[in-house]
Design a protein around this motif. Structure first.
Motif, PDB file in Angstrom:
ATOM      1  N   GLY A   1      49.039  68.175  10.254  1.00 45.82           N
ATOM      2  CA  GLY A   1      50.260  68.535   9.547  1.00 45.82           C
ATOM      3  C   GLY A   1      51.278  67.426   9.677  1.00 45.82           C
ATOM      4  N   GLU A   2      52.004  67.220   8.601  1.00 50.95           N
ATOM      5  CA  GLU A   2      52.997  66.140   8.613  1.00 50.95           C
ATOM      6  C   GLU A   2      54.420  66.662   8.733  1.00 50.95           C
ATOM      7  N   ASN A   3      54.550  67.983   8.914  1.00 52.66           N
ATOM      8  CA  ASN A   3      55.881  68.537   9.149  1.00 52.66           C
ATOM      9  C   ASN A   3      55.755  69.674  10.157  1.00 52.66           C
ATOM     10  N   LYS A   4      56.916  70.089  10.696  1.00 51.39           N
ATOM     11  CA  LYS A   4      56.890  71.097  11.762  1.00 51.39           C
ATOM     12  C   LYS A   4      56.317  72.425  11.292  1.00 51.39           C
ATOM     13  N   THR A   5      56.557  72.794  10.043  1.00 50.85           N
ATOM     14  CA  THR A   5      56.053  74.069   9.534  1.00 50.85           C
ATOM     15  C   THR A   5      54.529  74.106   9.572  1.00 50.85           C
ATOM     16  N   ASN A   6      53.896  73.066   9.045  1.00 51.99           N
ATOM     17  CA  ASN A   6      52.427  73.029   9.040  1.00 51.99           C
ATOM     18  C   ASN A   6      51.867  72.871  10.439  1.00 51.99           C
ATOM     19  N   LEU A   7      52.505  72.073  11.263  1.00 52.64           N
ATOM     20  CA  LEU A   7      52.023  71.912  12.638  1.00 52.64           C
ATOM     21  C   LEU A   7      52.082  73.233  13.399  1.00 52.64           C
ATOM     22  N   LEU A   8      53.194  73.958  13.272  1.00 48.29           N
ATOM     23  CA  LEU A   8      53.312  75.248  13.956  1.00 48.29           C
ATOM     24  C   LEU A   8      52.320  76.266  13.419  1.00 48.29           C
ATOM     25  N   LYS A   9      52.147  76.308  12.100  1.00 47.55           N
ATOM     26  CA  LYS A   9      51.191  77.241  11.487  1.00 47.55           C
ATOM     27  C   LYS A   9      49.778  76.956  11.987  1.00 47.55           C
TER      28      LYS A   9
ATOM     29  N   ALA B   1      45.147  78.042  15.759  1.00 45.39           N
ATOM     30  CA  ALA B   1      44.286  77.621  16.868  1.00 45.39           C
ATOM     31  C   ALA B   1      44.506  78.510  18.091  1.00 45.39           C
ATOM     32  N   MET B   2      45.748  78.940  18.319  1.00 41.60           N
ATOM     33  CA  MET B   2      46.043  79.813  19.454  1.00 41.60           C
ATOM     34  C   MET B   2      45.298  81.146  19.308  1.00 41.60           C
ATOM     35  N   TYR B   3      45.298  81.699  18.100  1.00 39.33           N
ATOM     36  CA  TYR B   3      44.580  82.955  17.903  1.00 39.33           C
ATOM     37  C   TYR B   3      43.079  82.777  18.107  1.00 39.33           C
ATOM     38  N   ARG B   4      42.555  81.626  17.751  1.00 38.44           N
ATOM     39  CA  ARG B   4      41.137  81.351  18.010  1.00 38.44           C
ATOM     40  C   ARG B   4      40.888  81.265  19.525  1.00 38.44           C
ATOM     41  N   ALA B   5      41.826  80.672  20.266  1.00 34.65           N
ATOM     42  CA  ALA B   5      41.704  80.613  21.729  1.00 34.65           C
ATOM     43  C   ALA B   5      41.717  82.023  22.319  1.00 34.65           C
ATOM     44  N   LYS B   6      42.583  82.896  21.803  1.00 31.88           N
ATOM     45  CA  LYS B   6      42.627  84.285  22.282  1.00 31.88           C
ATOM     46  C   LYS B   6      41.306  84.992  22.017  1.00 31.88           C
TER      47      LYS B   6
ATOM     48  N   THR C   1      41.228  73.042  13.696  1.00 28.91           N
ATOM     49  CA  THR C   1      40.251  72.354  12.859  1.00 28.91           C
ATOM     50  C   THR C   1      40.430  72.824  11.426  1.00 28.91           C
ATOM     51  N   GLN C   2      40.055  72.001  10.486  1.00 30.21           N
ATOM     52  CA  GLN C   2      40.167  72.370   9.074  1.00 30.21           C
ATOM     53  C   GLN C   2      39.298  73.580   8.748  1.00 30.21           C
ATOM     54  N   SER C   3      38.212  73.778   9.494  1.00 30.76           N
ATOM     55  CA  SER C   3      37.363  74.946   9.228  1.00 30.76           C
ATOM     56  C   SER C   3      38.118  76.249   9.485  1.00 30.76           C
ATOM     57  N   MET C   4      39.089  76.241  10.410  1.00 32.37           N
ATOM     58  CA  MET C   4      39.906  77.435  10.645  1.00 32.37           C
ATOM     59  C   MET C   4      40.710  77.763   9.401  1.00 32.37           C
ATOM     60  N   ASN C   5      41.249  76.744   8.775  1.00 27.99           N
ATOM     61  CA  ASN C   5      42.040  76.931   7.568  1.00 27.99           C
ATOM     62  C   ASN C   5      41.161  77.453   6.430  1.00 27.99           C
TER      63      ASN C   5
END
Length: 155
Positions: free
Chosen positions: A90-98, A103-108, A119-123
């Motif tokens: 992500g090139e801005n804070k919105t995309n980086l946070l999203k 990724a956090m939910y995948r860790a959970k 990873t792009q596969s998550m998207n």
């Protein structure tokens, strides 16, 4: 869970303790901020490679390996860390946070007390699920589902 079982005062004490412990493990140019609820954002400028991020994530997870003392009560909590790297995720804070959130939910889902890089596969998976939900809702509205009875016999 702490708020529900012990009250918001204890939840606030826990949040302050988490913040103090985590901040003590960070370098002076790293920034930790409470993002809302029980979520924190950690900004690591000057990162050379993903291994540096892994080391910091392992330090944060270690913060949670010891119990927290809330008044006279020891409580154990876990951490799930989602990591998004600039600029590839992500090139801005919105995309980086999203993406970090994804990724956090995948860790959970993987068992907590761990970290996960975006990873792009998550998207792609999220987009596939959203598309499926939209199509299922449309099919319901258009009454495109049918019920079929199939008796099963044991002769």
């Amino acid at each position: 869970m702490i708020n529900d079982s012990l009250g918001h005062d204890h939840g606030d004490i826990l949040l302050r303790s988490v913040s103090e412990r985590a901040t003590a493990r960070l370098r002076e140019f790293e920034m930790l901020a409470r993002f809302g609820g029980d979520e924190f954002v950690l900004v690591l400028p000057r990162v050379e490679d993903s291994r540096e991020v892994e080391i910091v994530a392992e330090k944060v997870i270690d913060v949670f390996s010891r119990p927290f003392l809330l008044d006279d009560l020891e409580v154990y909590v876990t951490s799930s860390i989602g990591i998004a790297l600039y600029p590839e995720d992500g090139e801005n804070k919105t995309n980086l946070l999203k993406n970090a959130d994804m990724a956090m939910y995948r860790a959970k889902e993987s068992g907590r007390n761990r970290f996960q890089f975006f990873t792009q596969s998550m998207n792609r998976e999220l987009n596939r699920r959203q598309d499926l939900e939209i199509r299922l809702r449309q099919a319901l509205q258009l009454e495109q589902f049918g019920l079929h009875y199939q008796p099963q016999l044991d002769l």
